[in-house]
Design a protein around this motif. Structure first.
Motif, PDB file in Angstrom:
ATOM      1  N   ASP A 301       2.080 -22.247  13.052  1.00  0.00           N
ATOM      2  CA  ASP A 301       3.118 -21.460  13.714  1.00  0.00           C
ATOM      3  C   ASP A 301       4.311 -22.327  14.103  1.00  0.00           C
ATOM      4  O   ASP A 301       4.987 -22.040  15.084  1.00  0.00           O
ATOM      5  N   CYS A 302       4.603 -23.377  13.319  1.00  0.00           N
ATOM      6  CA  CYS A 302       5.663 -24.314  13.717  1.00  0.00           C
ATOM      7  C   CYS A 302       7.063 -23.792  13.448  1.00  0.00           C
ATOM      8  O   CYS A 302       8.035 -24.307  14.006  1.00  0.00           O
ATOM      9  N   LEU A 303       7.218 -22.770  12.588  1.00  0.00           N
ATOM     10  CA  LEU A 303       8.551 -22.266  12.259  1.00  0.00           C
ATOM     11  C   LEU A 303       8.986 -21.241  13.293  1.00  0.00           C
ATOM     12  O   LEU A 303       8.251 -20.301  13.610  1.00  0.00           O
ATOM     13  N   LYS A 304      10.203 -21.432  13.833  1.00  0.00           N
ATOM     14  CA  LYS A 304      10.716 -20.576  14.899  1.00  0.00           C
ATOM     15  C   LYS A 304      12.163 -20.156  14.594  1.00  0.00           C
ATOM     16  O   LYS A 304      12.886 -20.839  13.889  1.00  0.00           O
ATOM     17  N   ASN A 305      12.579 -19.039  15.173  1.00  0.00           N
ATOM     18  CA  ASN A 305      13.978 -18.593  15.224  1.00  0.00           C
ATOM     19  C   ASN A 305      14.681 -18.612  13.864  1.00  0.00           C
ATOM     20  O   ASN A 305      15.691 -19.278  13.684  1.00  0.00           O
ATOM     21  N   PRO A 306      14.202 -17.899  12.866  1.00  0.00           N
ATOM     22  CA  PRO A 306      14.937 -17.837  11.594  1.00  0.00           C
ATOM     23  C   PRO A 306      16.227 -17.046  11.755  1.00  0.00           C
ATOM     24  O   PRO A 306      16.247 -15.972  12.348  1.00  0.00           O
ATOM     25  N   ALA A 307      17.314 -17.597  11.240  1.00  0.00           N
ATOM     26  CA  ALA A 307      18.610 -16.917  11.325  1.00  0.00           C
ATOM     27  C   ALA A 307      19.575 -17.573  10.354  1.00  0.00           C
ATOM     28  O   ALA A 307      19.634 -18.800  10.255  1.00  0.00           O
ATOM     29  N   GLY A 308      20.330 -16.765   9.652  1.00  0.00           N
ATOM     30  CA  GLY A 308      21.391 -17.260   8.778  1.00  0.00           C
ATOM     31  C   GLY A 308      20.903 -18.177   7.678  1.00  0.00           C
ATOM     32  O   GLY A 308      21.605 -19.096   7.258  1.00  0.00           O
ATOM     33  N   GLY A 309      19.709 -17.962   7.161  1.00  0.00           N
ATOM     34  CA  GLY A 309      19.190 -18.816   6.103  1.00  0.00           C
ATOM     35  C   GLY A 309      18.571 -20.110   6.592  1.00  0.00           C
ATOM     36  O   GLY A 309      18.195 -20.953   5.782  1.00  0.00           O
ATOM     37  N   TYR A 310      18.473 -20.294   7.912  1.00  0.00           N
ATOM     38  CA  TYR A 310      17.890 -21.505   8.485  1.00  0.00           C
ATOM     39  C   TYR A 310      16.702 -21.131   9.369  1.00  0.00           C
ATOM     40  O   TYR A 310      16.546 -19.982   9.792  1.00  0.00           O
ATOM     41  N   VAL A 311      15.872 -22.121   9.651  1.00  0.00           N
ATOM     42  CA  VAL A 311      14.738 -21.913  10.523  1.00  0.00           C
ATOM     43  C   VAL A 311      14.514 -23.201  11.309  1.00  0.00           C
ATOM     44  O   VAL A 311      14.761 -24.296  10.814  1.00  0.00           O
ATOM     45  N   GLU A 312      14.106 -23.051  12.550  1.00  0.00           N
ATOM     46  CA  GLU A 312      13.808 -24.207  13.383  1.00  0.00           C
ATOM     47  C   GLU A 312      12.334 -24.579  13.261  1.00  0.00           C
ATOM     48  O   GLU A 312      11.485 -23.722  13.050  1.00  0.00           O
ATOM     49  N   MET A 313      12.076 -25.877  13.394  1.00  0.00           N
ATOM     50  CA  MET A 313      10.723 -26.383  13.302  1.00  0.00           C
ATOM     51  C   MET A 313      10.310 -26.928  14.658  1.00  0.00           C
ATOM     52  O   MET A 313      10.973 -27.813  15.211  1.00  0.00           O
ATOM     53  N   SER A 314       9.232 -26.411  15.200  1.00  0.00           N
ATOM     54  CA  SER A 314       8.733 -26.847  16.493  1.00  0.00           C
ATOM     55  C   SER A 314       7.543 -27.756  16.279  1.00  0.00           C
ATOM     56  O   SER A 314       6.559 -27.366  15.647  1.00  0.00           O
ATOM     57  N   ILE A 315       7.650 -28.987  16.794  1.00  0.00           N
ATOM     58  CA  ILE A 315       6.594 -29.984  16.617  1.00  0.00           C
ATOM     59  C   ILE A 315       5.903 -30.174  17.944  1.00  0.00           C
ATOM     60  O   ILE A 315       6.539 -30.466  18.954  1.00  0.00           O
ATOM     61  N   VAL A 316       4.607 -30.010  17.960  1.00  0.00           N
ATOM     62  CA  VAL A 316       3.826 -30.163  19.174  1.00  0.00           C
ATOM     63  C   VAL A 316       2.938 -31.382  19.016  1.00  0.00           C
ATOM     64  O   VAL A 316       2.172 -31.477  18.064  1.00  0.00           O
ATOM     65  N   SER A 317       3.068 -32.315  19.947  1.00  0.00           N
ATOM     66  CA  SER A 317       2.250 -33.519  19.933  1.00  0.00           C
ATOM     67  C   SER A 317       1.721 -33.755  21.334  1.00  0.00           C
ATOM     68  O   SER A 317       2.481 -33.953  22.269  1.00  0.00           O
ATOM     69  N   GLY A 318       0.418 -33.710  21.484  1.00  0.00           N
ATOM     70  CA  GLY A 318      -0.170 -33.922  22.798  1.00  0.00           C
ATOM     71  C   GLY A 318       0.191 -32.846  23.791  1.00  0.00           C
ATOM     72  O   GLY A 318       0.270 -33.082  24.989  1.00  0.00           O
ATOM     73  N   GLY A 319       0.479 -31.629  23.298  1.00  0.00           N
ATOM     74  CA  GLY A 319       0.794 -30.529  24.195  1.00  0.00           C
ATOM     75  C   GLY A 319       2.252 -30.452  24.582  1.00  0.00           C
ATOM     76  O   GLY A 319       2.654 -29.607  25.355  1.00  0.00           O
ATOM     77  N   ARG A 320       3.112 -31.327  24.025  1.00  0.00           N
ATOM     78  CA  ARG A 320       4.528 -31.294  24.351  1.00  0.00           C
ATOM     79  C   ARG A 320       5.343 -31.215  23.072  1.00  0.00           C
ATOM     80  O   ARG A 320       4.953 -31.733  22.038  1.00  0.00           O
ATOM     81  N   ALA A 321       6.491 -30.583  23.148  1.00  0.00           N
ATOM     82  CA  ALA A 321       7.389 -30.556  22.001  1.00  0.00           C
ATOM     83  C   ALA A 321       7.964 -31.945  21.810  1.00  0.00           C
ATOM     84  O   ALA A 321       8.351 -32.613  22.748  1.00  0.00           O
ATOM     85  N   ALA A 322       7.990 -32.400  20.563  1.00  0.00           N
ATOM     86  CA  ALA A 322       8.465 -33.761  20.292  1.00  0.00           C
ATOM     87  C   ALA A 322       9.586 -33.728  19.274  1.00  0.00           C
ATOM     88  O   ALA A 322       9.633 -32.858  18.411  1.00  0.00           O
ATOM     89  N   LEU A 323      10.486 -34.657  19.344  1.00  0.00           N
ATOM     90  CA  LEU A 323      11.609 -34.762  18.428  1.00  0.00           C
ATOM     91  C   LEU A 323      11.290 -35.816  17.379  1.00  0.00           C
ATOM     92  O   LEU A 323      11.115 -36.996  17.690  1.00  0.00           O
ATOM     93  N   SER A 324      11.166 -35.395  16.135  1.00  0.00           N
ATOM     94  CA  SER A 324      10.958 -36.300  15.012  1.00  0.00           C
ATOM     95  C   SER A 324       9.794 -37.241  15.227  1.00  0.00           C
ATOM     96  O   SER A 324       9.818 -38.384  14.782  1.00  0.00           O
TER      97      SER A 324
END
Length: 340
Positions: A301-324
């Motif tokens: 379920d990592c793909l979020k908020n699809p709009a305008g041909g794009y989609v956001e990717m939500s990464i969960v590591s250790g229970g927290r959202a992480a950047l890259s």
């Protein structure tokens, strides 16, 4: 500056609660030392450390078993199961050295500085990589430090002083890997997109087998193929021993068709295969800058908020959202992907 400091809001603290009584670990330590076998749990993983093969030096084995047991407790140098296993493997290497070179060393008081230096030289002469030698040397020395702390005065003074450094033999300077150049990244991206297009075509053409030509597909073979696919649709998978798979396998063999990848070809019409993940991981890493370890933590379920041909990717590591994969608790800066 003083005004800014006085304007700071003071947040109320919270009381720290500690258990009134903790179980005494001495009984567990005594059992571990006596049996040379104990279970450890680190980072929600458990493993049994077995040192029963350290025979012939019962007193020394018990000293090291106690040291390794303490190393695997909370706050000890072994913070993970893999590190605890590395400690045990280094200790077994040290035991092989004692069997081959220093059979007279049977207790902690027999371990001298010359014995420790001999272990270092023995590993070097055996052809072990310098960095591997240093890692095993450091783990044995750590265990000796813990053993000395538990049994003060048992280790000879020269050996105690020798514990102050790991080795006087040189290691090998680490060679960091260079980042891929633009040409290599372009070639990898092109190859990954080609594989992805083949995967999409494979799902779109789900009722055909890539290794079977229409001219050679008899009615019996076609019916067997359809029955095998129906079993996958109903049960999710089909095993090598399934009657429908065995019938399809036999008919294809009698028709002179290859069967070496039949089980993969059947499941590949409905599911992603393990080999498919390589191309997908490479493409996501190149297009987003995410590290491979972060991509491996992605969920369904990592793909979020699809709009305008794009989609956001939500990464969960250790229970927290992480950047890259860097551990930053920031979900809004995760890159947006262009839908393909």
């Amino acid at each position: 500056m003083i005004a800014a400091m006085t304007a700071l809001k003071r947040w109320p603290g919270r009381r720290a609660l500690f258990p009134e009584a903790l179980p005494d670990p001495e009984g567990e330590a005594v059992a571990a030392i006596a049996s040379l076998r104990f279970s450890v749990t680190l980072a929600d993983r458990s493993k049994t450390i077995d040192l029963t093969m350290l025979s012939g030096r019962r007193a020394l084995a018990r000293s090291f078993a106690g040291a390794l047991w303490r190393a695997c407790q909370v706050g000890g140098p072994a913070g993970s199961i893999s590190t605890a296993s590395a400690y045990a493997n280094a200790l077994k290497t040290f035991w092989r050295y004692l069997d081959a070179v220093s059979p007279h060393v049977v207790r902690l008081s027999d371990v001298s500085a010359a014995c420790i230096d001999g272990f270092d030289a023995w590993m070097e002469e055996s052809g072990l990589h310098p960095n591997h030698r240093l890692r095993r040397m450091s783990k044995v020395l750590n265990l000796l430090r813990l053993a000395e702390a538990a049994e003060p005065g048992r280790l000879p003074p020269d050996a105690s002083r020798r514990l102050m450094y790991t080795s006087d033999r040189p290691g090998v300077r680490a060679r960091p890997r260079d980042a891929y150049g633009d040409d290599i990244a372009k070639a990898l991206r092109t190859a990954a997109r080609t594989d992805l297009a083949a995967i999409i075509r494979r799902f779109a053409d789900a009722d055909r087998m890539p290794t079977v030509e229409d001219a050679f597909r008899s009615s019996a073979l076609a019916a067997a193929h359809e029955a095998a696919m129906a079993a996958i649709d109903a049960e999710g998978v089909i095993g090598h021993r399934h009657p429908l798979f065995k019938r399809l396998y036999t008919l294809r063999r009698e028709s002179g068709l290859p069967n070496d990848r039949l089980i993969h070809d059947l499941h590949g019409r409905r599911h992603l295969l393990a080999a498919d993940l390589v191309s997908l991981i490479v493409l996501v890493s190149l297009d987003t800058g995410l590290e491979i370890e972060a991509i491996k933590d992605l969920r369904a379920d990592c793909l979020k908020n699809p709009a305008g041909g794009y989609v956001e990717m939500s990464i969960v590591s250790g229970g927290r959202a992480a950047l890259s994969g860097s551990g930053c608790a920031c979900a809004t800066a995760v890159p947006r992907l262009r839908a393909v």
